[in-house]
Design an enzyme around this catalytic site. Sequence first.
Site, PDB file in Angstrom:
ATOM      1  N   HIS A 160       9.467   0.333   8.294  1.00 56.67           N
ATOM      2  CA  HIS A 160       9.078  -1.067   8.517  1.00 56.67           C
ATOM      3  C   HIS A 160       9.045  -2.232   7.267  1.00 56.67           C
ATOM      4  O   HIS A 160       9.471  -3.270   7.458  1.00 56.67           O
ATOM      5  CB  HIS A 160       7.615  -1.051   9.121  1.00 56.67           C
ATOM      6  CG  HIS A 160       7.280  -0.224  10.361  1.00 56.67           C
ATOM      7  ND1 HIS A 160       7.851  -0.660  11.476  1.00 56.67           N
ATOM      8  CD2 HIS A 160       7.034   1.030  10.332  1.00 56.67           C
ATOM      9  CE1 HIS A 160       7.714   0.406  12.397  1.00 56.67           C
ATOM     10  NE2 HIS A 160       7.034   1.595  11.747  1.00 56.67           N
ATOM     11  N   ASP A 161       8.404  -1.741   6.320  1.00 55.53           N
ATOM     12  CA  ASP A 161       8.249  -2.704   5.225  1.00 55.53           C
ATOM     13  C   ASP A 161       9.516  -3.235   4.448  1.00 55.53           C
ATOM     14  O   ASP A 161       9.642  -4.280   4.067  1.00 55.53           O
ATOM     15  CB  ASP A 161       7.340  -2.029   4.233  1.00 55.53           C
ATOM     16  CG  ASP A 161       5.859  -1.694   4.507  1.00 55.53           C
ATOM     17  OD1 ASP A 161       5.262  -0.859   3.949  1.00 55.53           O
ATOM     18  OD2 ASP A 161       5.564  -2.427   5.304  1.00 55.53           O
ATOM     19  N   ASP A 218       0.941  -1.146   0.002  1.00 48.29           N
ATOM     20  CA  ASP A 218      -0.084  -0.074   0.075  1.00 48.29           C
ATOM     21  C   ASP A 218       0.720   1.282   0.180  1.00 48.29           C
ATOM     22  O   ASP A 218       0.915   2.051   1.137  1.00 48.29           O
ATOM     23  CB  ASP A 218      -0.829  -0.088   1.221  1.00 48.29           C
ATOM     24  CG  ASP A 218      -0.101  -0.110   2.536  1.00 48.29           C
ATOM     25  OD1 ASP A 218      -0.572   0.621   3.552  1.00 48.29           O
ATOM     26  OD2 ASP A 218       0.858  -0.398   2.570  1.00 48.29           O
ATOM     27  N   ASP A 221       6.708   1.399   1.905  1.00 45.27           N
ATOM     28  CA  ASP A 221       6.315   0.337   0.655  1.00 45.27           C
ATOM     29  C   ASP A 221       7.159   0.783  -0.462  1.00 45.27           C
ATOM     30  O   ASP A 221       7.548  -0.328  -1.090  1.00 45.27           O
ATOM     31  CB  ASP A 221       4.979   0.407   0.358  1.00 45.27           C
ATOM     32  CG  ASP A 221       3.915   0.304   1.584  1.00 45.27           C
ATOM     33  OD1 ASP A 221       3.875   1.060   2.253  1.00 45.27           O
ATOM     34  OD2 ASP A 221       3.237  -0.865   1.679  1.00 45.27           O
TER      35      ASP A 221
HETATM   36  O1  RIB Z   1       2.772  -0.138  10.790  1.00 45.01           O
HETATM   37  C1  RIB Z   1       3.705  -0.198   9.866  1.00 45.01           C
HETATM   38  C2  RIB Z   1       3.004  -0.467   8.492  1.00 45.01           C
HETATM   39  O2  RIB Z   1       1.971   0.742   8.325  1.00 45.01           O
HETATM   40  C3  RIB Z   1       3.532  -0.126   7.278  1.00 45.01           C
HETATM   41  O3  RIB Z   1       3.159  -1.193   6.240  1.00 45.01           O
HETATM   42  C4  RIB Z   1       3.473   1.090   6.575  1.00 45.01           C
HETATM   43  O4  RIB Z   1       3.482   1.220   5.304  1.00 45.01           O
HETATM   44  C5  RIB Z   1       2.164   1.256   7.370  1.00 45.01           C
HETATM   45  O5  RIB Z   1       1.163   1.310   6.452  1.00 45.01           O
HETATM   46 CA    CA Z   2       2.765  -0.632   4.005  1.00 48.84          CA
END
Ligand code: RIB
Ligand code: CA
Length: 310
Positions: free
Chosen positions: A233-234, A8, A13
């Site tokens: 994170h991703d 997303d 991402d």
């Molecule tokens: O909590 C982190 C996630 O939420 C990641 O995928 C970031 O893109 C947000 O969507």
């Molecule tokens: Ca994401």
Amino acid sequence: MKLILDCDPGLDDAVAILVAARYADLIGVTTVAGNVGINRTTRNALVVAQMAGLDVPIHRGAARPLAGAAVDGSRIHGETGLGNAVLPDLTRSEASDDAVAYICDTARSVDDLHLLAIGPLTNVALALQRDPDLRRHLAGLTIMGGGAHIGNITPVAEFNIRADPEAAAVVFEKAAPVTMVGLDVTNKVVFGDSDIARIRAGGTPATGLAASVVEYLLDRFREYLGHSTVPVHDATAVTAATHPHLFERSRHPVAVELRGELTRGMTVADLRPAALARALDQPSAPVSNVVWRTDVDAVRELILEAVLTF
Ligand code: RIB
Ligand code: CA
């Protein structure tokens, strides 16, 4: 590893797409509404592929969660979903508007396929409803999402799970084992100004975009929390799929809270000895692989090196 990335975009991402293309055989990208609406997440995936010169099909997916109101990540990701990045006119177009069919058909036709979901799990849940045997046709299913009693969008819920708790519940229940790369580990892999400068020095459209989105994410963390570093994170979740040996995990039943007023979207990991639940005649959720920690320096370097190859 052959990989479909469900995403997303979304600032992190965007970086994850580059990392996946570098370390995996990225055979397809599917998009889902999450950080921003489906039109923007799909456009953003196309523009990242275009700027990086990636020849990967991009399939549009779900525009809304299975149930409940859509959540919105624009306060972090910006109205466009890619912060304030200057984006070129789009020359790419989506391969289809049916991500769910693409996931199901590809899982049945491609051997050793891994599915990595780094957004809300709506597409994955719909794919499971369309093909209940989906998990048997996947070599692996990894998500960026959740965490063991840790949250970001709420005190106990992580954004991707909270964005579509019903979908997440279906995935944890019907597609076990899920490898859950949650906030427990992704919060630990952070980037700062020197990393952004190193990325920007790459001097290409893709590194310029990556530097811009990480800088925008860091600026939000500075503004809201006073932090000087930020998790991506991703991108960390991609390395957990492509470099599993760098990550420590353990197996636990995981279920998703759907009804709690304070806890909706929480991934409830049962960390007790399994014998205790049995002794208490308590039902146990399907077991997932919960990822706890990693070699932070190694993962940081993997991500930075991947981005700098574009
Ligand atoms: O909590 C982190 C996630 O939420 C990641 O995928 C970031 O893109 C947000 O969507
Ligand atoms: Ca994401």
